[in-house]
Design a protein around this motif. Sequence first.
Motif, mmCIF file in Angstrom:
data_model
loop_
_atom_site.group_PDB
_atom_site.id
_atom_site.type_symbol
_atom_site.label_atom_id
_atom_site.label_comp_id
_atom_site.label_asym_id
_atom_site.label_seq_id
_atom_site.Cartn_x
_atom_site.Cartn_y
_atom_site.Cartn_z
ATOM 1 N N THR A 100 32.860 48.840 47.432
ATOM 2 C CA THR A 100 32.240 48.619 46.018
ATOM 3 C C THR A 100 33.594 48.536 44.836
ATOM 4 O O THR A 100 34.437 49.145 45.196
ATOM 5 C CB THR A 100 31.646 49.822 45.514
ATOM 6 N N ILE A 101 33.773 47.387 44.247
ATOM 7 C CA ILE A 101 34.736 47.229 43.207
ATOM 8 C C ILE A 101 34.115 47.115 41.854
ATOM 9 O O ILE A 101 33.113 46.676 41.592
ATOM 10 C CB ILE A 101 35.322 45.784 43.295
ATOM 11 N N SER A 102 34.704 47.977 41.041
ATOM 12 C CA SER A 102 34.154 48.384 39.506
ATOM 13 C C SER A 102 34.430 46.925 38.824
ATOM 14 O O SER A 102 35.041 45.813 39.191
ATOM 15 C CB SER A 102 34.927 49.361 38.955
ATOM 16 N N ALA A 103 33.534 46.720 37.708
ATOM 17 C CA ALA A 103 33.658 45.591 36.757
ATOM 18 C C ALA A 103 34.752 45.523 36.115
ATOM 19 O O ALA A 103 35.510 44.455 36.061
ATOM 20 C CB ALA A 103 32.542 45.957 35.627
ATOM 21 N N LYS A 104 35.575 46.497 35.903
ATOM 22 C CA LYS A 104 36.989 46.566 35.377
ATOM 23 C C LYS A 104 37.867 46.045 36.200
ATOM 24 O O LYS A 104 38.704 45.189 35.967
ATOM 25 C CB LYS A 104 37.467 48.082 35.000
ATOM 26 N N ALA A 105 37.809 46.334 37.701
ATOM 27 C CA ALA A 105 38.643 45.746 38.613
ATOM 28 C C ALA A 105 38.366 44.206 38.754
ATOM 29 O O ALA A 105 39.185 43.489 38.780
ATOM 30 C CB ALA A 105 38.702 46.364 39.868
ATOM 31 N N VAL A 106 37.017 43.970 38.517
ATOM 32 C CA VAL A 106 36.691 42.540 39.009
ATOM 33 C C VAL A 106 37.141 41.589 37.819
ATOM 34 O O VAL A 106 37.709 40.528 37.873
ATOM 35 C CB VAL A 106 35.108 42.287 38.932
ATOM 36 N N LYS A 107 37.160 42.187 36.486
ATOM 37 C CA LYS A 107 37.742 41.408 35.643
ATOM 38 C C LYS A 107 39.331 41.360 35.654
ATOM 39 O O LYS A 107 39.655 40.000 35.343
ATOM 40 C CB LYS A 107 37.561 42.308 34.118
ATOM 41 N N GLU A 108 39.968 42.229 35.889
ATOM 42 C CA GLU A 108 41.506 42.156 36.296
ATOM 43 C C GLU A 108 41.864 41.063 37.380
ATOM 44 O O GLU A 108 42.635 40.220 37.153
ATOM 45 C CB GLU A 108 42.236 43.427 36.640
ATOM 46 N N ALA A 109 40.932 41.089 38.236
ATOM 47 C CA ALA A 109 41.203 40.015 39.446
ATOM 48 C C ALA A 109 40.966 38.626 38.717
ATOM 49 O O ALA A 109 41.788 37.700 39.039
ATOM 50 C CB ALA A 109 40.374 40.429 40.337
ATOM 51 N N THR A 110 39.819 38.559 38.235
ATOM 52 C CA THR A 110 39.506 37.258 37.513
ATOM 53 C C THR A 110 40.514 36.725 36.504
ATOM 54 O O THR A 110 41.027 35.555 36.406
ATOM 55 C CB THR A 110 38.132 37.364 36.878
ATOM 56 N N ASP A 111 41.397 37.577 35.721
ATOM 57 C CA ASP A 111 42.233 37.305 34.825
ATOM 58 C C ASP A 111 43.319 36.927 35.524
ATOM 59 O O ASP A 111 44.183 36.000 34.958
ATOM 60 C CB ASP A 111 42.516 38.473 33.971
#
Length: 564
Positions: free
Chosen positions: A487-498
């Motif tokens: 499970t990867i949080s939305a916050k981590a997903v956003k940082e990864a995407t950035d």
Amino acid sequence: MSATRMQLLSPRNVLLLSQGRNELFAGCSGARRAGCGVGGVGGPRVCSLTSHPLSSSPGRALSSLSATRRGLPKEKMSENGVSSRAKVLTIDTMNPTVKKVEYAVRGPIVQRAVELERELSEGIKKPFAEVIKANIGDAHAMGQQPITFFRQVLALCSYPELLNDSTFPEDAKSRARRILQSCGGNSMGSYSASQGIDSVRQDVARYIERRDGGVPCDPDNIYLTTGASDGIVTMLKLLVCGEGATRTGVMISIPQYPLYSAALAELGAVQINYYLNEEKCWSMDISELQRALDEARRHCNPRALCIINPGNPTGQVQSRQCIEDVIRFAAKERLFLMADEVYQDNVYADGCQFHSFKKVLFEMGPEYSNTVELVSFHSTSKCYMGECGFRGGYMEIINMDNEVKAQLTKLVSVRLCPPVPGQALMDLVVNPPQPGEPSYENFIKERTATLSALAEKAKLTEQVLNTVQGISCNPVQGAMYSFPRITISAKAVKEATDKGQQPDMFYCMKMLEETGICLVPGSGFGQKDGTYHFRMTILPPTDKLKILLNKVKEFHQKFTQQYT
């Protein structure tokens, strides 16, 4: 006139020189140009290439043509004013299909792991003392010990003088003599037949017959290969053809072993994804195969179906019923079956059993056994052997068209032959010590110990990972890997995407930097949208595996807190 000059004055070169006259005599005075008769009074005439003031040799005159007109790379001017030729092979002029190839198992995260190892060796401080490469199924690199009998025979084959050494058992010497007698000049350094050493192919055929309960096997249908990967790529080369809507499509499981997607990209084939059912322990679903096939037929020509059993990276073992269903599906839809069975000895879970596609095919009767086209693959790299570096393997073809088989034999002959030491090792795998022979008891002891340890580590991995909130791991029924969902949080997903990274790549790269543990993100194998995974091998020794699992557990908890 010399042959060189005659060649330069061929009609084609005369035309080139005439067309390029402005370039040939750029900077010349009008009088000089008139004197040589090019572009002067009376129209264009060809001058003597050897008498022109700007050209003391034929080569110079021709070299005065622009690089573009001669099909050569343009020259570039460096900072110091010296001209330099551009590269013939550049990222823009290379084979475009190669640029599409990706192989996550040895991708960017592994390259970073190598850099970290170098930095540690240079004394640069890190939050860990060593890099643990849990990304690949390289058994001996992870500490698994080789089978004594195999190494004894290979040593005898490599250095036959050891046949006089009394410390080697007689059955090892007997195997070595038989292998050497099958080699040109009694040397493992000679080429073999392109299809492989005849006696080894006979032994492989007998092994398959024993494994499959007496189902016949023709040695002429056995091709020894440079590991299973070589055989898989070779078969895909035979299958891929057509353009546009007729281009060959190949069905592969998702998650998949990246060899398949990489090979299909290089060959310019169409990859057709069918998804394994994670909720049912990564099982195959015929309705999912049908969905993938029907959608693919709108834009390509599906011709082959690939199955990995036991599974990599997912560790599932397909049931007999599942295999029967797949064979019926392939028969109905006219698909060529490719069965990757390199983990056939790696079955750990209670109630699970390896069933070869060939055995099931023949037990289903002539309706299928006489018609369904099948190729199956095996290797010395996995199972209890783990001899990855010797690159030994084989493939068996069933119901192949005779003319295609001749083309296959031609294709493998281009590569001369598989490595002979790998062929020798394959022979030992399919023809190990037998009851009553001196090496039998120790062989069985080592083989059993290796497989038992793997079974224990498979269970340990599942148990530990499932204690971590946010990690869910299916039973590791077979093969050498776990493929847990994270499970990867939305916050981590956003940082990864950035950062331009897949979320699970971001997760695994961060784990590497903080713990020294090298895993492969699930995105490198394929996964359903919105899900994230990593692949981790179960190969490290039990004590090191426990440390690795605890580090993964601690990292995930820290990562979750950081990105809540």
